[in-house]
Design an enzyme around this catalytic site. Sequence first.
Site, PDB file in Angstrom:
ATOM      1  N   ASP A  11       0.856  -1.174   0.000  1.00  0.00           N
ATOM      2  CA  ASP A  11       0.000   0.000   0.000  1.00  0.00           C
ATOM      3  C   ASP A  11       0.904   1.239   0.000  1.00  0.00           C
ATOM      4  OD1 ASP A  11      -2.471   1.525   0.428  1.00  0.00           O
ATOM      5  OD2 ASP A  11      -1.703   1.829   2.458  1.00  0.00           O
ATOM      6  N   ASP A  13      -0.426   5.228   0.679  1.00  0.00           N
ATOM      7  CA  ASP A  13      -0.823   6.248   1.649  1.00  0.00           C
ATOM      8  C   ASP A  13      -0.908   5.670   3.056  1.00  0.00           C
ATOM      9  OD1 ASP A  13      -1.067   8.150  -0.378  1.00  0.00           O
ATOM     10  OD2 ASP A  13      -3.173   7.663  -0.735  1.00  0.00           O
ATOM     11  N   ASP A 180      -1.354  -0.505   6.023  1.00  0.00           N
ATOM     12  CA  ASP A 180      -1.757   0.005   7.332  1.00  0.00           C
ATOM     13  C   ASP A 180      -3.222  -0.245   7.635  1.00  0.00           C
ATOM     14  OD1 ASP A 180      -3.374   2.956   7.021  1.00  0.00           O
ATOM     15  OD2 ASP A 180      -2.344   2.185   5.266  1.00  0.00           O
TER      16      ASP A 180
END
Length: 238
Positions: A11, A13, A180
């Site tokens: 990922d 961001d 996250d």
Amino acid sequence: MPAPIRAITLDLDDTLWPIAPVIARAERALHDWFARRAPGVLERHTIESMRALRDAVAAEFPELSHDYTAQRRIALERLLREADEDVALVEEAFETFFAARCEVEHYEDTVEALERLSARVPLAALSNGNACLTRIGLMPLFRFQLGAREHGRAKPDASIFHAACARLDCAPHEVLHVGDDVEMDVLGAHRAGLRSVWLNRERRAWPHEQPRPDLEFHSLAALADWLDAHLLPHAKTA
């Protein structure tokens, strides 16, 4: 982990950089652009009301939930049209926002950890956002970048994970996905058959009983340390 890791998807961001300050700067850059190029917009809107309009567009067009770029362009066109400004300025306005959106500040460990990981296995970016790794300068460390906009479906849909695995020429269980977000990254990867890393920089408690991530780290550097210790010699990249 019983099977070797042959590739890693990541990922972007809030995994490689914090996104909130990036969006705040991009919104300010767009506000300043309107002041110069389409001041009528600012007679009607503040940054907060422009953000609310963008959210309203997202709710109005759920079929574009995978395409933040399209949503942003619709919102910009509405801002210009409602203020009786030139709608032909949409692309210039979007480029102003997007250029600032790609001016990210990496977490302290990001670049060095990516260099270490990419020396071991192929890396691929897998994101629902529209950040451009070429503009950001990280693309040389990645095999490819696959965004929800290009794929047509967003995480946690299994198809975007499977598309990345196919491009990596790996079975899902040979790929480790790092992110996250509990739902989009960890549970999405698990359901798609990938192994998962919860990059839990804020040291939150895991919010579910099952399933848990295969691995949990508080930094990307810790993942690089783990890979150094566990990757079999024959699995290393040339």
